[in-house]
Structures are given as structure tokens and as C-alpha cells.
Design a protein around this motif. Structure first.
Motif, short mmCIF file in Angstrom:
data_model
loop_
_atom_site.label_atom_id
_atom_site.label_comp_id
_atom_site.label_asym_id
_atom_site.label_seq_id
_atom_site.Cartn_x
_atom_site.Cartn_y
_atom_site.Cartn_z
N VAL A 1 8.21 31.37 -9.23
CA VAL A 1 8.24 31.87 -10.51
C VAL A 1 8.73 30.41 -11.21
CG1 VAL A 1 9.46 33.11 -12.23
CG2 VAL A 1 8.63 34.22 -10.14
N ASP A 2 9.86 29.73 -10.80
CA ASP A 2 10.33 28.76 -11.58
C ASP A 2 9.29 27.57 -11.65
OD1 ASP A 2 13.13 29.70 -12.01
OD2 ASP A 2 13.60 29.23 -9.90
N ALA A 3 8.52 27.47 -10.51
CA ALA A 3 7.51 26.24 -10.61
C ALA A 3 6.62 26.85 -11.49
CB ALA A 3 6.92 26.15 -9.07
N LEU A 4 6.05 28.19 -11.57
CA LEU A 4 4.93 28.24 -12.50
C LEU A 4 5.69 28.24 -13.88
CD1 LEU A 4 3.49 31.44 -10.50
CD2 LEU A 4 2.51 29.32 -11.27
N LEU A 5 6.86 28.67 -14.19
CA LEU A 5 7.16 28.45 -15.65
C LEU A 5 7.41 27.11 -16.04
CD1 LEU A 5 10.16 31.42 -15.55
CD2 LEU A 5 7.53 31.49 -16.66
N ALA A 6 7.78 26.18 -15.06
CA ALA A 6 8.03 24.77 -15.51
C ALA A 6 6.47 24.19 -15.53
CB ALA A 6 8.57 24.09 -14.22
N ALA A 7 5.43 24.77 -15.13
CA ALA A 7 4.24 24.21 -15.27
C ALA A 7 3.46 24.88 -16.50
CB ALA A 7 3.37 24.74 -13.92
N GLY A 8 4.21 25.80 -17.15
CA GLY A 8 3.66 26.31 -18.43
C GLY A 8 2.57 27.61 -18.23
N LYS A 9 2.82 28.22 -16.93
CA LYS A 9 2.08 29.19 -16.63
C LYS A 9 2.71 30.64 -16.55
CE LYS A 9 -1.04 26.01 -13.94
NZ LYS A 9 -1.37 25.86 -12.53
N PRO A 10 2.89 31.00 -17.62
CA PRO A 10 3.89 32.36 -17.94
C PRO A 10 3.05 33.51 -17.37
CG PRO A 10 3.06 31.65 -19.94
CD PRO A 10 2.71 30.58 -18.99
N GLN A 11 2.01 33.49 -17.36
CA GLN A 11 1.14 34.86 -17.07
C GLN A 11 0.98 34.78 -15.51
OE1 GLN A 11 0.01 36.58 -20.08
NE2 GLN A 11 0.42 38.01 -18.50
N GLU A 12 0.68 33.81 -14.83
CA GLU A 12 0.83 33.51 -13.37
C GLU A 12 2.36 33.84 -12.87
OE1 GLU A 12 -0.86 31.57 -15.18
OE2 GLU A 12 -2.21 30.56 -14.23
N ALA A 13 3.27 33.42 -13.64
CA ALA A 13 4.66 33.75 -13.15
C ALA A 13 4.96 35.28 -13.26
CB ALA A 13 5.50 33.30 -14.26
N LEU A 14 4.30 35.82 -14.29
CA LEU A 14 4.64 37.25 -14.46
C LEU A 14 4.17 38.06 -13.13
CD1 LEU A 14 4.13 38.62 -18.16
CD2 LEU A 14 6.15 38.92 -16.56
N ASP A 15 2.84 37.63 -12.76
CA ASP A 15 2.47 38.37 -11.62
C ASP A 15 3.50 38.40 -10.30
OD1 ASP A 15 0.23 38.75 -13.03
OD2 ASP A 15 -1.23 37.11 -12.36
N VAL A 16 3.79 37.10 -10.29
CA VAL A 16 4.92 36.76 -8.95
C VAL A 16 5.98 37.63 -9.37
CG1 VAL A 16 6.08 35.22 -7.62
CG2 VAL A 16 4.08 34.64 -8.70
N ILE A 17 6.67 37.67 -10.81
CA ILE A 17 7.66 38.62 -10.90
C ILE A 17 7.53 40.12 -10.59
CG2 ILE A 17 9.18 39.26 -13.10
CD1 ILE A 17 8.89 36.50 -14.30
N ASN A 18 6.37 40.48 -10.74
CA ASN A 18 6.08 41.86 -10.51
C ASN A 18 6.12 42.28 -9.16
OD1 ASN A 18 5.47 42.69 -13.27
ND2 ASN A 18 3.07 42.24 -13.08
N GLN A 19 5.62 41.13 -8.14
CA GLN A 19 5.91 41.32 -6.67
C GLN A 19 7.28 41.48 -6.43
OE1 GLN A 19 3.84 38.46 -4.17
NE2 GLN A 19 2.27 37.82 -6.04
N ILE A 20 8.21 40.61 -7.18
CA ILE A 20 9.58 40.57 -6.97
C ILE A 20 9.99 42.07 -7.26
CG2 ILE A 20 11.77 39.69 -7.60
CD1 ILE A 20 10.71 37.04 -8.17
N GLN A 21 9.95 42.65 -8.34
CA GLN A 21 10.17 43.73 -8.97
C GLN A 21 9.81 44.93 -7.75
OE1 GLN A 21 9.16 44.26 -12.85
NE2 GLN A 21 10.75 45.35 -13.48
N ALA A 22 8.70 44.84 -7.27
CA ALA A 22 8.02 45.75 -6.44
C ALA A 22 8.88 45.80 -5.22
CB ALA A 22 6.72 45.62 -6.12
N LEU A 23 9.43 44.68 -4.51
CA LEU A 23 10.17 44.54 -3.35
C LEU A 23 11.61 45.01 -3.59
CD1 LEU A 23 9.06 40.91 -1.98
CD2 LEU A 23 9.19 43.19 -0.76
N ASP A 24 12.16 44.26 -4.89
CA ASP A 24 13.41 44.76 -5.08
C ASP A 24 13.72 45.09 -6.63
OD1 ASP A 24 16.26 45.16 -5.42
OD2 ASP A 24 16.94 43.30 -4.25
N PRO A 25 13.75 46.39 -7.13
CA PRO A 25 13.85 46.51 -8.59
C PRO A 25 15.17 45.88 -9.01
CG PRO A 25 12.88 48.38 -7.45
CD PRO A 25 13.44 47.60 -6.60
N ALA A 26 16.11 46.06 -8.03
CA ALA A 26 17.66 45.50 -8.57
C ALA A 26 17.93 44.18 -8.25
CB ALA A 26 18.59 46.45 -8.03
#
Length: 207
Positions: free
Chosen positions: A13-38
Motif C-alpha cells: 500500500v505504501d509503495a502504491l501510494l508513493a507511486a500515485g496509484k490510490p485506486q490500486e492501493a485501495l484494492d490492497v487495503i481491502n485485502q488487509i481489511q478482509a484479513l484483519d478488520p482491526a
């Protein structure tokens, strides 16, 4: 382990945000949320992605405004971006570009007003400033207005009781600039002849 997997996804996510790709970063954030919502870093990652999406949307809208000539609206959006993130993409360059364009529009309008009011020196100054900023703004109408203004200014100088040497030298410059602007076609013979006459008068007056 799950913790390693989460840490690895956060790095992505950090790498994608640094590269200016927020939409792709959101996809990975959703994976994190699915693994551990907290997951502790989730709120921060979401906030950063959402901020970047907003800035990207604002930036793209500003570029569309520039494209359609909505310069004031574009400038407003670009300044909003700069206030949030001064280093976002090429925001500084775009602001400079739009300010430049607004200044050109202002100078061209000033030149047209001065031309209507027969203030020849003001016409020349405004047009020259506009064309220094953006040579592509030139047009046949502007060239005609400039030739007329150069000629009228020279005539005004020669009509004075006692011209200063500065005024005569400025008129010589205007003569050279006008000659450069007049096409070599047959239909412009009269203009070139007028100029030649004026240049002779200038030389006589000067010397």
C-alpha cells in the motif's frame, strides 16, 4: 504467518501510494481489511488513500478546465491541491502555466482597448509583453494592429515640435519591427513605401 502477510500488504500500500496509484492501493487495503478488520494501520492507510484520490480527481478536473479555457476555475483547484500537498505531481508548473495564460489574456485585452483609444505606445507595450509570454498567441489581427501602432507612433514622434533623441531611437526600433512584420507581397507595397518615407524623415530629424 498472518502478521507477516499483513505487514507485506501494508508495504505494498505504501509503495502504491508513493507511486500515485490510490485506486490500486485501495484494492490492497481491502485485502488487509478482509484479513484483519482491526489492523492498527488501517485507518491511516484509508485516510491517505482517500486523500490521494481526492487530490487526483481535483488535479484531473483542473487539467480539463485548462483544456476548455476555464483558467480561473483551474487555478482555484490547483491552489487547493498545493495547499494540501505542495509537491503533488507538477502542481507548481501547472499553476505557473495558468498564471502565464491569464496574464497573456489580460495583456491582449489591454492592447485591444488601447488600440480602440489610439494609445499607440500602450498598444505596443501590451502586445509585446503578451507575445513575450506566449509567442503562439500571435495572429494576423495582432500583426496588423502592431504595424499600425508602430507607424502611428513614429508619425506622432515626427509630428512633435522637439523630439528627444530617446524618442527618435525608439521610433527607429519601431521602424525595424514594423518592416519585419509587413509581408513581402505586392499588396503591401504602399505600407512599405510609407515606412521608407518615415525612415528617411527619422534620419533627417535625427541628424
Amino acid at each position: 504467518s498472518r502478521q507477516d502477510r499483513l505487514a507485506s500488504l501494508e508495504t505494498q500500500v505504501d509503495a502504491l501510494l508513493a507511486a500515485g496509484k490510490p485506486q490500486e492501493a485501495l484494492d490492497v487495503i481491502n485485502q488487509i481489511q478482509a484479513l484483519d478488520p482491526a489492523y492498527a494501520a488501517l485507518p491511516d492507510l484509508l485516510a491517505r488513500a482517500s486523500r490521494l484520490i481526492n487530490l487526483t480527481t481535483l488535479y484531473e478536473n483542473a487539467l480539463m478546465d485548462i483544456e476548455t479555457g476555464e483558467n480561473e476555475a483551474a487555478l482555484d483547484k490547483l491552489n487547493q491541491i498545493k495547499a494540501v500537498d505542495p509537491f503533488f505531481r507538477d502542481v507548481d508548473y501547472q499553476i505557473k502555466l495558468v498564471n502565464n495564460r491569464l496574464e497573456v489574456i489580460k495583456k491582449l485585452a489591454e492592447a485591444e482597448t488601447a488600440f480602440r483609444e489610439q494609445r499607440w505606445l500602450d498598444v505596443i507595450t501590451s502586445y509585446e509583453l503578451a507575445l513575450d509570454l506566449d509567442p503562439a498567441a500571435n495572429s494576423d489581427v495582432i500583426k496588423d494592429h502592431m504595424v499600425t501602432s508602430y507607424l502611428r507612433s513614429i508619425v506622432e514622434t515626427l509630428s512633435k515640435e522637439n523630439e528627444t533623441i530617446e524618442e527618435l531611437e525608439r521610433s527607429e526600433q519601431y521602424y525595424r519591427k514594423a518592416i519585419a512584420l509587413i509581408p513581402q507581397d505586392k499588396e503591401y507595397i504602399a505600407e512599405r513605401e510609407n515606412l521608407r518615407q518615415l525612415s528617411v524623415e527619422l534620419l533627417i530629424t535625427k541628424y
